[in-house]
Design a protein around this motif. Structure first.
Motif, PDB file in Angstrom:
ATOM      1  N   TYR A  95       0.910  -1.360  -0.175  1.00  0.00           N
ATOM      2  CA  TYR A  95      -0.078  -0.058  -0.004  1.00  0.00           C
ATOM      3  C   TYR A  95       0.945   1.272   0.002  1.00  0.00           C
ATOM      4  N   TRP A  96       2.402   1.006   0.250  1.00  0.00           N
ATOM      5  CA  TRP A  96       2.982   2.220   0.479  1.00  0.00           C
ATOM      6  C   TRP A  96       3.165   3.080  -0.786  1.00  0.00           C
ATOM      7  N   ASN A  97       3.254   2.775  -1.972  1.00  0.00           N
ATOM      8  CA  ASN A  97       3.311   3.504  -3.104  1.00  0.00           C
ATOM      9  C   ASN A  97       2.153   4.289  -3.296  1.00  0.00           C
ATOM     10  N   GLU A  98       1.196   4.129  -3.344  1.00  0.00           N
ATOM     11  CA  GLU A  98      -0.173   4.403  -3.536  1.00  0.00           C
ATOM     12  C   GLU A  98      -0.554   5.395  -2.471  1.00  0.00           C
ATOM     13  N   PHE A  99      -0.325   5.059  -1.183  1.00  0.00           N
ATOM     14  CA  PHE A  99      -0.998   5.855  -0.101  1.00  0.00           C
ATOM     15  C   PHE A  99      -0.027   6.530   0.813  1.00  0.00           C
ATOM     16  N   GLY A 100       1.216   6.225   0.601  1.00  0.00           N
ATOM     17  CA  GLY A 100       2.184   6.956   1.244  1.00  0.00           C
ATOM     18  C   GLY A 100       2.078   7.164   2.842  1.00  0.00           C
ATOM     19  N   TYR A 101       2.228   8.340   3.618  1.00  0.00           N
ATOM     20  CA  TYR A 101       2.328   8.508   5.011  1.00  0.00           C
ATOM     21  C   TYR A 101       1.465   9.788   5.159  1.00  0.00           C
ATOM     22  N   GLN A 102       1.134  10.531   4.351  1.00  0.00           N
ATOM     23  CA  GLN A 102       0.690  12.103   4.778  1.00  0.00           C
ATOM     24  C   GLN A 102      -0.762  12.086   5.234  1.00  0.00           C
ATOM     25  N   SER A 103      -1.771  10.796   4.950  1.00  0.00           N
ATOM     26  CA  SER A 103      -2.680  10.975   5.863  1.00  0.00           C
ATOM     27  C   SER A 103      -3.032  10.123   6.901  1.00  0.00           C
ATOM     28  N   LEU A 104      -1.815   9.616   7.324  1.00  0.00           N
ATOM     29  CA  LEU A 104      -1.766   8.737   8.567  1.00  0.00           C
ATOM     30  C   LEU A 104      -1.336   9.445   9.564  1.00  0.00           C
ATOM     31  N   ASP A 105      -2.343   9.881  10.442  1.00  0.00           N
ATOM     32  CA  ASP A 105      -2.258  10.945  11.357  1.00  0.00           C
ATOM     33  C   ASP A 105      -1.054  10.484  12.618  1.00  0.00           C
ATOM     34  N   LEU A 106      -1.274   9.035  12.924  1.00  0.00           N
ATOM     35  CA  LEU A 106      -0.561   8.812  14.031  1.00  0.00           C
ATOM     36  C   LEU A 106       1.056   8.423  13.793  1.00  0.00           C
ATOM     37  N   LEU A 107       1.391   8.499  12.766  1.00  0.00           N
ATOM     38  CA  LEU A 107       2.647   8.233  12.281  1.00  0.00           C
ATOM     39  C   LEU A 107       3.634   9.615  12.749  1.00  0.00           C
ATOM     40  N   THR A 108       4.663   9.472  13.290  1.00  0.00           N
ATOM     41  CA  THR A 108       5.699  10.586  13.557  1.00  0.00           C
ATOM     42  C   THR A 108       6.595  10.684  12.559  1.00  0.00           C
ATOM     43  N   LYS A 109       7.176  12.045  12.581  1.00  0.00           N
ATOM     44  CA  LYS A 109       8.173  12.271  11.753  1.00  0.00           C
ATOM     45  C   LYS A 109       9.494  11.119  11.696  1.00  0.00           C
ATOM     46  N   THR A 110       9.394  10.667  12.773  1.00  0.00           N
ATOM     47  CA  THR A 110      10.719   9.585  13.004  1.00  0.00           C
ATOM     48  C   THR A 110      10.130   8.310  12.247  1.00  0.00           C
ATOM     49  N   ASP A 111       8.889   8.132  12.495  1.00  0.00           N
ATOM     50  CA  ASP A 111       8.343   7.042  11.952  1.00  0.00           C
ATOM     51  C   ASP A 111       8.411   6.995  10.175  1.00  0.00           C
ATOM     52  N   CYS A 112       8.184   8.130   9.917  1.00  0.00           N
ATOM     53  CA  CYS A 112       8.173   8.528   8.460  1.00  0.00           C
ATOM     54  C   CYS A 112       9.619   8.050   7.770  1.00  0.00           C
ATOM     55  N   LYS A 113      10.405   8.798   8.587  1.00  0.00           N
ATOM     56  CA  LYS A 113      11.935   8.689   8.063  1.00  0.00           C
ATOM     57  C   LYS A 113      12.431   7.255   8.019  1.00  0.00           C
ATOM     58  N   LEU A 114      11.953   6.469   9.019  1.00  0.00           N
ATOM     59  CA  LEU A 114      12.518   5.312   9.054  1.00  0.00           C
ATOM     60  C   LEU A 114      11.856   4.379   7.982  1.00  0.00           C
ATOM     61  N   LEU A 115      10.416   4.728   7.491  1.00  0.00           N
ATOM     62  CA  LEU A 115       9.677   3.883   6.554  1.00  0.00           C
ATOM     63  C   LEU A 115      10.303   4.110   5.141  1.00  0.00           C
ATOM     64  N   ILE A 116      10.738   5.415   4.932  1.00  0.00           N
ATOM     65  CA  ILE A 116      11.364   5.915   3.568  1.00  0.00           C
ATOM     66  C   ILE A 116      12.669   5.299   3.468  1.00  0.00           C
TER      67      ILE A 116
END
Length: 204
Positions: free
Chosen positions: A163-184
């Motif tokens: 689901y990552w490439n289509e939906f990414g992370y911007q609409s997922l409110d509970l993800l922190t900046k650190t979470d996003c960096k690690l996922l990227i």
């Protein structure tokens, strides 16, 4: 003659006053001395049969039952997390779905697990992303949806990487900046950032 009587009476009163002050001072000194004396040891037995020795009582046992408040599930989760029992903490959080606080506690537990263990960061990142997806859908839904309801409509939820490439992370409110960096870092920058909750419409 009258002057002599006045002086005599005054002298008697003065002597009486001095005596009273002297006795009062002695009583105060005796009280202070008594207060300074050590108390008898609690371990010593007493000759007075009417005064049996007292056994120590736990403060917790002495408190009334109303004082003992039940432990909340959040406190239990924290206790399990602090002990490193992450799987049990996650299972307890799952029982509280779809409450938003339960999703938050799940993410806190997963982040703690990642810090404590270096052997499964890839799996933990999948779990973090999956939890964020579940929380977003539960928050956007107008009906109460369980995790199994969401899994029926999102068959790829066991492999959230798809689901990552289509939906990414911007609409997922509970993800922190650190979470996003690690996922990227793990999966690369997503192609787009669509809102995954749009995949599920009420009554579908």
């Amino acid at each position: 003659m009258s002057l002599f009587l006045i002086l005599l009476v005054s002298l008697i009163l003065l002597v009486a006053l001095v005596r009273v002050l002297y006795i009062n001072q002695l009583n105060k000194a005796r009280d202070i001395a008594d207060q300074g004396m050590p108390l008898p040891s609690l371990d010593e037995t007493t000759d007075n049969q009417d005064m049996p020795l007292r056994h120590p009582v736990s403060i917790a046992q002495a408190l009334p039952e109303s004082v003992h408040e039940p432990i909340s599930w959040q406190q239990k989760v924290k206790a399990l997390r602090d002990e490193g029992r992450f799987q049990e903490a996650l299972a307890l959080c799952g029982k509280q779905y779809p409450r938003m606080l339960a999703f938050r506690q799940t993410l806190v537990t997963l982040r703690s697990r990642m810090k404590a263990r270096d052997d499964m960061p890839a799996q933990t990142l999948k779990d973090i992303y999956r939890t964020a997806i579940l929380a977003r859908i539960a928050k956007a839904s107008t009906e109460t949806m369980t995790e199994s309801d969401i899994r029926m409509k999102l068959p790829l939820l066991d492999n959230p990487r798809q689901y990552w490439n289509e939906f990414g992370y911007q609409s997922l409110d509970l993800l922190t900046k650190t979470d996003c960096k690690l996922l990227i870092r793990q999966w690369g920058e997503p192609v787009s950032h669509n809102d995954i909750s749009q995949l599920i419409s009420p009554g579908e």
